[in-house]
Design an enzyme around this catalytic site. Sequence first.
Site, PDB file in Angstrom:
ATOM      1  N   GLY A  24      10.875  -5.258  10.084  1.00  0.00           N
ATOM      2  CA  GLY A  24      10.198  -5.712  11.058  1.00  0.00           C
ATOM      3  C   GLY A  24       8.693  -6.271  10.975  1.00  0.00           C
ATOM      4  N   GLU A 174       3.953   6.761  15.884  1.00  0.00           N
ATOM      5  CA  GLU A 174       3.166   5.647  14.854  1.00  0.00           C
ATOM      6  C   GLU A 174       1.980   5.797  15.019  1.00  0.00           C
ATOM      7  OE1 GLU A 174       4.946   3.165  12.707  1.00  0.00           O
ATOM      8  OE2 GLU A 174       6.695   4.724  12.915  1.00  0.00           O
ATOM      9  N   HIS A 250       4.070  -2.874  16.192  1.00  0.00           N
ATOM     10  CA  HIS A 250       3.278  -2.044  16.764  1.00  0.00           C
ATOM     11  C   HIS A 250       2.313  -2.704  17.877  1.00  0.00           C
ATOM     12  CE1 HIS A 250       2.924   0.395  12.783  1.00  0.00           C
ATOM     13  NE2 HIS A 250       3.806   1.022  13.653  1.00  0.00           N
ATOM     14  N   CYS A 369      -5.454  -2.208  11.836  1.00  0.00           N
ATOM     15  CA  CYS A 369      -4.510  -1.356  10.931  1.00  0.00           C
ATOM     16  C   CYS A 369      -5.352  -0.632   9.864  1.00  0.00           C
ATOM     17  CB  CYS A 369      -3.331  -1.993  10.103  1.00  0.00           C
ATOM     18  SG  CYS A 369      -2.215  -2.900  11.143  1.00  0.00           S
TER      19      CYS A 369
END
Length: 446
Positions: A24, A174, A250, A369
């Site tokens: 993904g 997450e 995300h 991130c």
Amino acid sequence: MSAYEVNFDGLVGPTHNYSGLSYGNVASESNIKQTSNPREAALQGLQKMKALHDLGFKQGLLPPQERPSIETLRALGFTGSDSQVLASAAVQEPIVLAAASSASCMWTANAATVSPSADTQDGKVHFTAANLNAKVHRSIEHETTTRILESIFKDDHYFAHHPALPAVAQFGDEGAANHTRFCGSYDQPGVEMFVYGREAFRESAPAPKKYPARQTLEACRAIARLHGLSADQVVYAQQKPETIDAGVFHNDVIAVGNGNVLFYHEEAFMNSHQVMEEIDRKLVHANFVPVMVTNKDLSVQDVVRSYLFNSQLLSHDDGYMTLVVPHECREVPAVSNYLDALVTMNTPIKQVKVFDLKQSMQNGGGPACLRLRVALNQTELSAVHQNVLMSDALYDSLVAWVEKHYRDRVSPEELADPNLLVESRTALDELTQLLKLGSIYPFQRG
């Protein structure tokens, strides 16, 4: 009382490699089995931390985790000495060895969800480590993540820590990659937006068809309850299923917010107009400023390819903001042109800073991130473990540490090398002494 947003970046670990473990994540899958450079990756991350520190932003770091995780491999039935465990896993289950060796904890946006004291009922800063149970290599992080956060944010007068949610699909979490806080100033009550990909207990609810939706609405609601957030401080927004299927695993791949600003693509959310109205209505201490990029401006494909929204949005004292983007944004002409135009628009975003983070980007992780945002007032900042806060001296020490211990190349085949395990443990043991964190790793705790 003064308050700040402190960015705690993940320090890249010695086993940084490209095993393509994140289905993904287009970049992760595209660079599978390439040879990585852990030394360069760690130095690139440190250079970004130091540059932002030098610009006057509060900057800290979170240490990497122990990898390869022998503890994980033993739990999965591999026996013998540590080197025998590695050798057996490499022959019998190489993908499991890769998962146990991943340096993915570098992406600390997934480490936890954080709510500042201005928002919570008990007036403490709350942390919930993310269970990350959508991916095996990330699901093994949360116990050590909790120990690290408890070591850095130790004073229970100011900080509250929650264990990860139950590690089942219905409560997939997450972390801050799907969480954004809006406020007028960091010491004022704000609005926390939780973004989810699916509803676990409503089978007819919209969901992606190609790639998994990693965050559930049920997980978002649980964290809001744990952190003591009131209903008028919370907004729940669902990602567009088609956008997840385009590679937006995300929310921080297609939106970034800070202060009173949300910079996002029009394909980010279902019912975007209602989401913006709700944030505006609940954000009573500031005027909400949504900055939307349209399909006419940029395609979702260009956004994913460049990681435009996997950026940091940083506030200056005079009210304007700097957008920190990866170098890849300058390699996609449409995105580069948009950034040049953005700083001339009538928005608070007036500056763009570009960083070379290629080693992280090839695994699908950009500036956003790499950092966990923690809003702290001056008293809380003083209670943080000071040895992890960036300074000139710490930067020099960490660069020397990386250059001493890190390899300049690692291929997936080299993960079975027992010397890599020894090198990693030696480096981490020295790092915990440098940072004065105590025994946080399994090999140190026996």
